[in-house]
Design an enzyme around this catalytic site. Structure first.
Site, PDB file in Angstrom:
ATOM      1  N   ASP A 478      22.173  47.995  41.073  1.00 35.07           N
ATOM      2  CA  ASP A 478      22.728  48.152  39.725  1.00 35.07           C
ATOM      3  C   ASP A 478      22.679  46.858  38.920  1.00 35.07           C
ATOM      4  O   ASP A 478      22.678  46.899  37.686  1.00 35.07           O
ATOM      5  CB  ASP A 478      24.144  48.761  39.736  1.00 35.07           C
ATOM      6  CG  ASP A 478      25.131  48.007  40.583  1.00 35.07           C
ATOM      7  OD1 ASP A 478      24.733  47.060  41.268  1.00 35.07           O
ATOM      8  OD2 ASP A 478      26.321  48.381  40.557  1.00 35.07           O
TER       9      ASP A 478
HETATM   10  C1  LAN Z   1      30.352  42.507  44.886  1.00 34.94           C
HETATM   11  C2  LAN Z   1      30.394  42.154  43.465  1.00 34.94           C
HETATM   12  C3  LAN Z   1      29.495  42.947  42.571  1.00 34.94           C
HETATM   13  C4  LAN Z   1      29.264  44.337  43.088  1.00 34.94           C
HETATM   14  C5  LAN Z   1      28.701  45.315  42.027  1.00 34.94           C
HETATM   15  C6  LAN Z   1      27.428  44.833  41.374  1.00 34.94           C
HETATM   16  C7  LAN Z   1      29.734  45.499  40.907  1.00 34.94           C
HETATM   17  C8  LAN Z   1      28.490  46.651  42.693  1.00 34.94           C
HETATM   18  O1  LAN Z   1      28.137  47.622  41.754  1.00 34.94           O
HETATM   19  C9  LAN Z   1      27.569  46.533  43.886  1.00 34.94           C
HETATM   20  C10 LAN Z   1      28.167  45.593  44.941  1.00 34.94           C
HETATM   21  C11 LAN Z   1      28.516  44.201  44.424  1.00 34.94           C
HETATM   22  C12 LAN Z   1      27.246  43.390  44.335  1.00 34.94           C
HETATM   23  C13 LAN Z   1      29.454  43.451  45.376  1.00 34.94           C
HETATM   24  C14 LAN Z   1      29.361  43.648  46.839  1.00 34.94           C
HETATM   25  C15 LAN Z   1      30.456  43.012  47.706  1.00 34.94           C
HETATM   26  C16 LAN Z   1      30.939  41.674  47.163  1.00 34.94           C
HETATM   27  C17 LAN Z   1      29.780  40.696  47.152  1.00 34.94           C
HETATM   28  C18 LAN Z   1      31.446  41.919  45.746  1.00 34.94           C
HETATM   29  C19 LAN Z   1      32.573  42.909  45.651  1.00 34.94           C
HETATM   30  C20 LAN Z   1      32.050  40.576  45.406  1.00 34.94           C
HETATM   31  C21 LAN Z   1      32.663  40.068  46.731  1.00 34.94           C
HETATM   32  C22 LAN Z   1      32.152  41.001  47.844  1.00 34.94           C
HETATM   33  C23 LAN Z   1      31.893  40.261  49.163  1.00 34.94           C
HETATM   34  C24 LAN Z   1      31.622  41.258  50.260  1.00 34.94           C
HETATM   35  C25 LAN Z   1      33.083  39.371  49.506  1.00 34.94           C
HETATM   36  C26 LAN Z   1      33.018  38.731  50.838  1.00 34.94           C
HETATM   37  C27 LAN Z   1      33.711  39.559  51.839  1.00 34.94           C
HETATM   38  C28 LAN Z   1      33.190  40.046  52.952  1.00 34.94           C
HETATM   39  C29 LAN Z   1      33.808  41.213  53.553  1.00 34.94           C
HETATM   40  C30 LAN Z   1      32.013  39.463  53.604  1.00 34.94           C
END
Ligand code: LAN
Length: 749
Positions: A478
């Site tokens: 996305d």
């Molecule tokens: C995010 C941030 C953005 C998010 C969107 C683009 C909004 C979504 O549509 C797809 C997934 C994604 C890219 C995403 C995946 C997981 C993230 C990177 C996070 C929520 C921000 C932080 C999170 C990450 C997993 C945090 C670290 C924690 C662990 C469990 C490893």
């Protein structure tokens, strides 16, 4: 019990540079313990952005503060007064958009993108501080001071502990790690905040009740022993690729965390013992440290942390690993081979991201791995430590760790779309802002796949955009879609330059097309490489749905909406494949609708968020309230949830429970905007409820044109919340703009 004096009383460093202590003080490491202050001078902080890399700087030198004045954005992020003139009160939605943009423009960074704090999770900052402590790169005093302030501000007001995320109840993950972090940055154990937190920690049973990730970090610090950490064998990386549980099949975040964890677990590495570590051994536990049964408490966990209890299968596997595999079969040859391969994979991750790594969790762990392997002065360690600064953010409360190294590409894409939906892209007033955004997206497009893509199990990314910046460089279905949509919109607007030529647009589309699963849906970073059954191996306890990629309405709808737009402008590029993609995606989106008419959101809260995207994507293929029973049901769902005051209000509890739950603080501007966007896009026939929502958004707009922060907006892995502060600009602007263009003559106030 607590002998140590507060660091405030006994400064060990001045201005970040170590002072010599008496030779009688053998604890060399502690010499660098930072000098804590009440607070830093907020007027000395500056955010710099170079190539989309954010770092906060504290200017101790008065001359430097004059040479580098504080911008509006700096002041806004720091919660300082902006002293902006009041704007003329908006009497219609389009003027409200203009006022909002006047404010939002001030937050645009010189490179053309928007930044913001991206906090929420409470387990990220400890990793960064611990990594710096154990690699003997302690944080400078001004970081330490603001980390202290942030964690003090975020302690649970009732019990003094910390949760998994800022709105959650106290957990052992949050409390043990943040307590330890505070001690590492120099807070004394006898400080009232610490006394209160410790009492809660002890009431909850002490640190042996912490979940796996906390046990891991505390063991690396030397506060626990490796026997208490459930096995993390790097040998799993030696499994042939065809094996169903092979780690390359796991969700990218899990395998990138498992990787450095497994390396350190295998090495059984622990930091040099210091006075402070010895003190923490006394502080974190209820029982006498010397008598703790480490191995016997591998599975001890507090109920507040046990969101996803380990399966009986995993417990059996762990038992077998500890009692049979490790002592009998884990030969030196195997260990060396596994460590060598894990180390190579770590190197590939570091090289592909220039040491910024996927996210702060693995960035902190990889830092420690490089220290263990390459030694203190190594380039790998120095570069890691530099890049770790890019996940730190300063706000009014203090210093926190962002969920990623920023939100650059993602938020910039939505800002552009908001202006487009208001029909203002051709207005010269907003042109400089838009040109700068386009230039930023141009600069941030990823031009090549990673080196050794197959060897390090990476998904193609040529032509894509990442969520944050191209250094991090992880394409997400996305993120590519929203950025590409914005680029197309701008480049097709008369008067805008074509910075990204057709071939580069095709590269983006080609990558987007790789994301569709056999079901028609899209996932986040990759297509799923194994089924949900892999959750039987979920060892993290605190998160659900974390082991593999899932199918997400948000991701699927974003790709669909962008492909629909792309097709209008380039009808001849891979026509059959795109048509086929669209048909299958639409089918999946319909099948994913819940019986009540809404869609469950995985990345925003919750049904309101995903329902907006679903309705928008259905509209992009011509399905609206009038002609689609799915769109109609989606609208009816939203309308049923509208509150008396015209707003919508969903709580993060909905993400956990799977049921729509109202937020106790009432209507939220961001949620109201999401619902309205869905309704307007789906051409909901009754204007009255829409007008009521628009009025609420207008009423909440401040004289400066801004909206104020309300409840948290985002989520991941069902249980952890994360802030998207720029959503309070981009989505209300988009909703107001859509309303203004759809009903230009309608009076709202
Ligand atoms: C995010 C941030 C953005 C998010 C969107 C683009 C909004 C979504 O549509 C797809 C997934 C994604 C890219 C995403 C995946 C997981 C993230 C990177 C996070 C929520 C921000 C932080 C999170 C990450 C997993 C945090 C670290 C924690 C662990 C469990 C490893």
């Amino acid at each position: 019990m607590m002998a140590r004096k507060q660091a405030t009383e006994a400064p060990a460093v001045s201005n970040g540079s170590p002072k010599k202590r008496s030779s009688a003080d053998s604890d060399d490491h502690d010499v660098k313990r930072p000098r804590l202050q009440e607070s830093t001078d907020k007027a000395r902080w500056r955010l710099s952005s170079e190539g989309g890399r954010h770092t906060w700087h504290y200017l101790e030198d008065d001359e430097a503060t004059k040479q580098w004045p504080q911008s509006y954005a700096d002041k806004y992020f720091l919660g300082m007064p902006l002293e902006l003139p009041e704007l003329p009160k908006a009497t219609n939605p389009l003027d409200a958009v203009r006022n909002g943009l006047t404010f939002f423009e001030k937050l645009q960074l010189p490179e053309g993108h928007w930044g913001c704090e991206y906090g929420g999770p409470m387990f990220l900052l400890p990793g960064v501080v611990i990594a710096r402590y154990v690699t003997k790169n302690p944080v400078p005093w001004y970081y330490a001071t603001e980390i202290k302030n942030y964690l003090f501000a975020r302690a649970n007001p009732v019990d003094g502990g910390w949760g998994l995320h800022i709105e959650g109840e106290s957990t052992m993950l949050g409390t043990t790690l943040n307590y330890t972090t505070l001690r590492l940055v120099g807070v004394g154990a006898d400080h009232p905040v610490m006394v209160k937190a410790r009492a809660t920690m002890h009431k909850m049973g002490g640190a042996i009740y912490a979940p796996h990730w906390a046990k891991f970090w505390l063991t690396v610090l030397g506060i626990m022993k490796w026997d208490i950490v459930n096995p993390v064998p790097p040998e799993l990386w030696l499994l042939p690729d065809w094996v169903p549980i092979a780690p390359w099949r796991w969700w990218i975040h899990m395998r990138q965390v498992f990787l450095p964890m497994s390396y350190l677990w295998s090495k059984k590495w622990q930091a040099e013992e210091t006075d402070l570590i010895r003190e923490l051994r006394n502080e974190l536990f209820v029982e006498d440290w010397n008598k703790i049964d480490w191995a016997g408490n591998r599975n001890t966990i507090h109920p507040n942390d046990n969101y996803h209890p380990k399966t009986a299968f995993l417990n059996t596997v762990n038992w077998l690993l500890v009692n049979i595999w490790n002592p009998v079969f884990r030969t030196k040859y195997l260990v060396e081979k596994a460590e060598a391969w894990a180390s190579e994979l770590i190197d590939m991750e570091d090289e592909n991201t220039d040491y910024s790594d996927l996210a702060p969790v693995n960035a902190a762990m990889n830092t420690v791995c490089c220290y263990v392997r390459d030694g203190p002065g190594a380039y790998s360690v120095r570069r890691h430590v530099e890049r770790l600064d890019e996940v730190l953010w300063v706000n009014a409360e203090g210093m926190l760790c962002n969920g990623t190294n920023g939100v650059q590409c993602w938020d910039t894409a939505f800002a552009i779309q908001a202006i487009m939906d208001a029909g203002l892209t051709e207005d010269p007033r907003w042109r400089p802002m838009l040109i700068k955004s386009l230039e930023f997206l141009e600069d941030q497009q990823i031009r090549e796949n990673v080196k050794d893509q197959d060897k390090c199990y990476r998904h193609p990314r040529k032509g894509a955009w990442a969520f944050s910046n191209k250094d991090q460089g992880y394409a997400v279905s996305d993120c590519v879609s929203e950025a590409l949509k914005s680029v197309i919109i701008l480049q097709k607007t008369p008067g805008f330059p074509t910075l990204i030529d057709d071939q580069r647009i095709f590269d983006a589309v080609d990558t987007m097309l790789t994301y569709q699963n056999p079901s028609g849906a899209c996932s986040s970073y990759e297509t799923p490489r194994a089924g949900q059954w892999m959750e039987v191996l979920n060892a993290a306890e605190v998160f659900g749905n974390i082991m593999v990629e899932y199918e997400y309405p948000e991701c699927t709808t974003a790709v669909l909406t962008t492909l629909s737009l792309f097709k209008k402008h380039w009808p001849n590029h891979r026509t059959a494949e795109i048509d086929n993609f669209i048909t299958r995606a639409v089918k999946w989106i319909k099948s994913n609708q819940k019986p009540h008419g809404g869609w469950y959101g995985n990345w925003g809260i919750c049904f309101t968020y995903a329902t907006m995207f679903a309705l928008e994507s259905l509209a992009s293929v011509g399905e609206t309230y009038e002609n689609s029973k799915y769109a109609k049901k989606g609208c009816d769902f939203l309308i049923a949830k509208q509150r008396e005051d015209g707003g919508w209000s969903e709580s993060y509890k909905a993400c956990e429970t799977g049921e729509y739950v109202e937020h106790p603080t009432g209507s939220q501007v961001v949620m109201t905007a999401w619902a309205l966007i869905g309704l307007i896009k789906a051409k909901y026939p009754d204007i009255e409820p829409i007008k009521k929502g628009i009025k609420l958004i207008m009423d909440r707009q401040q004289p400066s044109g801004e909206w104020l922060q309300e409840a948290i907006e985002g989520v991941f892995n069902k249980s952890c919340m994360i802030s998207y502060p720029n959503y309070k600009f981009s989505f209300p602007l988009k909703a107001l703009g859509l309303f203004a263009t759809r009903y230009p003559d309608e009076k709202v106030v």
